[in-house]
Motif scaffolding. Structure first.
Motif, short mmCIF file in Angstrom:
data_model
loop_
_atom_site.label_atom_id
_atom_site.label_comp_id
_atom_site.label_asym_id
_atom_site.label_seq_id
_atom_site.Cartn_x
_atom_site.Cartn_y
_atom_site.Cartn_z
N GLU A 109 0.83 -1.20 0.00
CA GLU A 109 0.00 0.00 0.00
C GLU A 109 0.87 1.25 0.00
N GLN A 110 0.48 2.21 -0.82
CA GLN A 110 1.09 3.54 -0.81
C GLN A 110 2.61 3.48 -0.92
N THR A 132 -0.95 -1.20 -4.50
CA THR A 132 -1.37 0.19 -4.69
C THR A 132 -0.13 1.05 -4.78
N TRP A 134 1.38 4.74 -5.42
CA TRP A 134 0.92 6.12 -5.34
C TRP A 134 1.88 7.12 -5.95
N SER A 135 3.04 6.66 -6.39
CA SER A 135 4.00 7.59 -6.97
C SER A 135 4.98 6.83 -7.84
N ASN A 157 -3.93 -1.12 -8.37
CA ASN A 157 -4.33 0.29 -8.37
C ASN A 157 -3.07 1.13 -8.48
N ASN A 159 -1.48 5.36 -9.10
CA ASN A 159 -1.59 6.80 -9.28
C ASN A 159 -0.18 7.33 -9.57
N GLU A 161 -2.82 7.43 -12.52
CA GLU A 161 -3.59 6.29 -12.97
C GLU A 161 -3.22 5.83 -14.38
N CYS A 185 -6.71 3.23 -14.41
CA CYS A 185 -5.29 2.86 -14.48
C CYS A 185 -4.86 2.59 -15.91
#
Length: 286
Positions: A109-110, A132, A134-135, A157, A159, A161, A185
């Protein structure tokens, strides 16, 4: 100290440990010496910590089956001798050294792309994976191909996306049976990217879950992938509109229900030992 009394009173039973620490200065073994003294009995370990530059679980942890690690600082985490460890959850964990190859379930996550890809490359025995990102990060990530031969369930998931296809293009997952993905995505060409991904892996998907906002109608997915027996959507369909139509919609507000919301849906759950969740997701009856 309460932890000392609790550790002693538990006798020889396996332990579930949950540590939340906001200390930046002292190593965890110095803050909770009694808990670390009994690490041979740890079975489930949750760490939500601010740590010094290195956090090392020194010595064997023979019973540990599951690790949930959240780090709030750029520190290294090391756990090498845990022969029963099969399931790991990582959040904000930029640098971890674990026995990756023995894991069958992994949730990330993240994280940043440059940290995620090297981990996936080492977890060759995964059956369940939830990622996931995020960057993208500051460093250009290694784009070497990744093969996960036993992976059956993938939740994905990312981002930004529209960079999600970058990871999918690297993955080969021949045993994949369930894929959950946000359409955004791969929003440039969702059906095209999924067609290429499935063909490259030669996998036989049984369940395709398209979550969050969609611009492709569910019927288009069914027509594109007739061999997939089960689809799931979360009733968020937004039909692309012309500039004139979009202006009218903005002025009228969101009074009309999405057409997907008006359809009846059945519930289903994905079970099994692969780590997939039992949460229910609305699905169309075929």
């Amino acid at each position: 100290m309460a932890s000392e009394v609790w550790s002693e009173n538990s006798g020889s039973y396996p332990l579930s440990i949950n540590i939340v620490s906001h200390s930046h200065n002292l190593p965890l073994p110095e803050i909770y010496p009694a808990l670390f003294l009994h690490r041979a009995r740890w079975e489930y370990l949750t760490l939500n910590v601010y740590t010094p530059s290195v956090l090392v679980i020194d010595g064997p942890v023979p019973l540990l089956r599951h690790l949930d690690l959240t780090q709030h600082s750029n520190s290294n985490f090391e756990l090498r001798d845990a022969p029963q460890l099969r399931s790991v959850v990582l959040c904000h964990s930029w640098a971890a050294t674990l026995p990756w190859q023995q894991l069958t379930q992994l949730t990330i996550e993240q994280t940043v792309l440059g940290e995620c890809l090297p981990v996936l490359r080492q977890t060759t025995n995964l059956v369940y994976c939830d990622v996931t990102v995020w960057s993208v990060g500051h460093n250009d990530p290694d784009d070497g191909f990744i093969t996960l031969p036993f992976l059956e369930s993938l939740v994905f998931n990312m981002n930004p996306e529209n960079l999600g296809s970058r990871i999918l293009n690297l993955l080969t997952v021949p045993a994949l049976r369930r894929l959950e993905i946000r359409e955004r995505c791969i929003e440039m060409d969702p059906i095209g990217y999924l067609t290429s991904f499935i063909a490259k892996s030669h996998c036989r998907l049984r369940i395709l879950e398209i979550v969050s906002r969609r611009t492709v109608h569910r019927n288009a997915y069914r027509l594109a992938f007739p061999s997939i027996p089960k689809f799931a959507f979360d009733n968020s369909y937004f039909e692309p509109a012309s500039d004139e139509e979009a202006s009218e919609e903005d002025s009228e507000g969101d009074e009309d229900e999405d057409e997907d919301n008006s359809e009846s849906a059945e519930d289903f759950s994905v079970d099994g030992d692969s780590g997939s969740s039992d949460g229910q997701i609305g699905s169309d009856a075929d």
